[in-house]
Every structure is written in structure tokens, then in C-alpha cells.
Design a protein around this motif. Structure first.
Motif, short mmCIF file in Angstrom:
data_model
loop_
_atom_site.label_atom_id
_atom_site.label_comp_id
_atom_site.label_asym_id
_atom_site.label_seq_id
_atom_site.Cartn_x
_atom_site.Cartn_y
_atom_site.Cartn_z
N VAL A 62 0.80 -1.34 0.05
CA VAL A 62 0.01 0.24 0.25
C VAL A 62 1.06 1.15 0.02
N GLU A 63 1.29 1.44 0.77
CA GLU A 63 3.19 2.25 0.79
C GLU A 63 3.50 2.62 -0.17
N VAL A 64 3.86 1.68 -1.29
CA VAL A 64 4.78 1.41 -1.97
C VAL A 64 3.43 2.59 -3.39
N GLN A 65 2.49 1.43 -3.60
CA GLN A 65 1.53 1.78 -4.93
C GLN A 65 1.26 3.10 -4.08
N LEU A 66 0.65 4.01 -2.94
CA LEU A 66 0.52 5.50 -2.38
C LEU A 66 1.66 6.32 -3.16
N GLY A 67 3.21 5.81 -3.32
CA GLY A 67 3.79 6.68 -3.84
C GLY A 67 3.78 6.70 -5.10
N TRP A 68 4.17 5.88 -5.64
CA TRP A 68 3.76 5.88 -7.34
C TRP A 68 3.08 6.55 -7.50
N ILE A 69 1.56 6.50 -6.88
CA ILE A 69 0.42 7.45 -7.44
C ILE A 69 1.06 8.93 -6.97
N LEU A 70 1.41 9.40 -6.34
CA LEU A 70 1.76 11.11 -6.28
C LEU A 70 2.71 11.52 -6.62
N VAL A 71 4.29 10.67 -6.66
CA VAL A 71 5.26 10.64 -8.08
C VAL A 71 4.33 11.01 -9.42
N ALA A 72 3.62 9.81 -9.62
CA ALA A 72 3.36 9.78 -11.36
C ALA A 72 1.96 11.11 -11.77
N PHE A 73 1.25 11.40 -10.37
CA PHE A 73 0.21 12.37 -10.97
C PHE A 73 1.30 14.00 -10.21
#
Length: 275
Positions: free
Chosen positions: A250-261
């Protein structure tokens, strides 16, 4: 704006086609298993496939494992890659921005639309595979004898309510994992006017991540790869459930979402829109 994007998504034929194809694969597998009664032995084939012949209630988990590696990412790549690039290629993007709609608001509406698509995709696969699984394989020997238990991966017995809760957790977790690809797709969609190119960019990220996972040389970055934690949800079906891998995922996916967006916003707000 968000409501408009959701309505437009539901009106697109390719969206319904993607959902239909996602539900078709588990259905075909269920028909083959029910007809031949030949399931792969434990440890081979997709997760949970070896157990579904004895209990159809486990088929949703098997179906999600089937669509996760390839089909689900492809559909998310198609939809997210079309988010901005599709508007640009159709010549409607500049007209959208002429209206009093901020670019950040437009991006947020696109992200919510992609999130809705991914969540509905996972939910539809789960519901369809549950119905198909129960019809093809029944409720298991315990139910036939008047019991109500489902055997977990650790050998303990789960109640139907526990199984439903863990399946719901799996749905949410996989929707989050696919939203990561959706955010990456929106980013690529701001870089090009070609929806196909944006979708291929998402798939390139998936393939690269999967290729790096088994490499010892990539050990330092393995934890941060988007595909590394895709199968962490399987631990939810143990008793007690193992949550460490899920929490990290969950932490890794949220990090990717924040960076990509964030990258999509940074590029889109400075982009000279001519189409």
C-alpha cells in the motif's frame, strides 16, 4: 467535472468491452475446469486454482490471480492512456480548457474516472467469478454436510463472513495497485497526443518492473518496483492474515500514485495545448 467524466467513461464502448473481456477469461477457465475436473497441482498454475474444484467460493481469488499479471494492466493502460491524449487527438482538449476548468481539476477528474474504472473492473471480475465458481464447483464439502467453513492457505477454517471480508480487502488492494498504473498512464497521456503511445508507456513500466524483480543486481530498488507487491494480497487468505507485505505494498503504490500524478500535473500545467 468529475460527474461528467464518470458519465463519459460509462458511455464508452471500449470500457464495457474491457470489462467483458476481463470477466470472460475466468469464465472460460471455470468451464474448462468444471468439464475436465483437472486442476493444476498445488504450487503450479495460478494461485488458488488447485483448490477451486472442491470449493467454488475460492474461485474469485483464483480469477483475480488470473487477470492480474496481463489482462488487468492492459485494460488500465488503455483507459488511462486515453485520459488526456484521447482528448488531444480528438481535438477537444483545448476546448475543454477554454471553459473555466483548471488543469489540475481536469487531471483530478481524469484520475477519479480511472480509479472508478479500475475498482469496477476488479469488482466485476470478483462478482462474476463468484457466481460462476459456485455454479460450476458448488459451496464445498463442508457446506454440503451442513458446515460453513472454507479452508485457508494456512489450513485453518474461515467462515463465509471472514472469506467475504478478505475478498473485499483483496479487491481494494488490487484496485489500488492498478490505480498506480492509471496514474502512470495519465502522466504519459500528458506527454503525447497518441493514446496508443501512452498505453505502451504504461506497459513498458510494467514489463521493466517485472523484468527487474528477479535480478540480484536490482535488490536495492526491488521494494520500490510497482509490480513487486502485486501478489501480497494472497497473505490475506491465511489465518491469521499476514499484513506486513500488504502494508508495504500500500505504501509503495501510494508513493507511485503521488509521484506519477505530480509529474502529470507539473507537465500539464506548463504544456502548450494546441490540439
Amino acid at each position: 467535472m468529475i460527474t461528467t467524466e464518470l458519465v463519459l467513461m460509462l458511455r464508452r464502448r471500449r470500457v464495457w468491452l474491457c470489462w467483458a473481456l476481463l470477466c470472460l477469461l475466468p469464465t472460460v477457465v471455470a468451464v474448462l475446469l468444471a468439464t475436465t475436473r483437472l486442476a493444476p497441482p498445488p504450487g503450479r498454475g495460478g494461485a488458488f486454482l488447485s483448490a477451486v474444484l472442491s470449493d467454488g467460493q475460492l474461485f474469485p481469488a483464483a480469477a483475480l490471480a488470473l487477470v492480474l499479471p496481463v489482462f488487468l494492466p492492459i485494460t488500465v493502460a488503455i483507459v488511462s492512456g486515453d485520459a488526456i491524449a484521447g482528448e488531444a487527438s480528438a481535438g477537444t482538449l483545448r476546448y475543454l480548457l477554454v471553459r473555466p476548468v483548471g488543469r489540475l481539476r481536469l487531471l483530478l477528474a481524469k484520475l477519479v474516472s480511472v480509479a472508478a474504472f479500475t475498482l469496477l473492473a476488479v469488482v466485476l471480475v470478483t462478482v462474476t467469478s463468484y457466481v460462476v465458481g459456485v455454479l460450476a464447483f458448488g459451496f464445498g464439502p463442508d457446506a454440503e454436510l451442513g458446515g460453513s467453513g472454507i479452508t485457508s492457505l494456512s489450513g485453518a477454517t474461515l467462515t463465509p463472513l471472514q472469506l467475504a471480508g478478505r475478498t473485499a480487502g483483496t479487491v481494494g488492494y488490487l484496485a489500488l495497485c492498478m490505480l498506480t498504473l492509471g496514474a502512470v498512464g495519465i502522466f504519459f497521456s500528458t506527454l503525447t497526443d497518441s493514446p496508443l503511445a501512452a498505453a505502451l508507456g504504461v506497459l513498458a513500466v510494467v514489463v521493466t518492473s517485472a523484468a527487474l524483480q528477479p535480478l540480484d543486481a536490482a535488490e536495492a530498488v526491488r521494494t520500490f518496483l510497482p509490480t513487486q507487491h502485486w501478489l501480497a494480497w494472497i497473505d490475506l487468505f491465511r489465518d491469521p492474515p499476514l499484513l506486513d507485505a500488504v502494508r508495504t505494498g500500500v505504501e509503495v503504490q501510494l508513493g507511485w500514485i503521488l509521484v506519477a500524478f505530480g509529474a502529470a500535473w507539473a507537465n500539464f500545467t506548463t504544456k502548450d495545448v494546441t490540439s
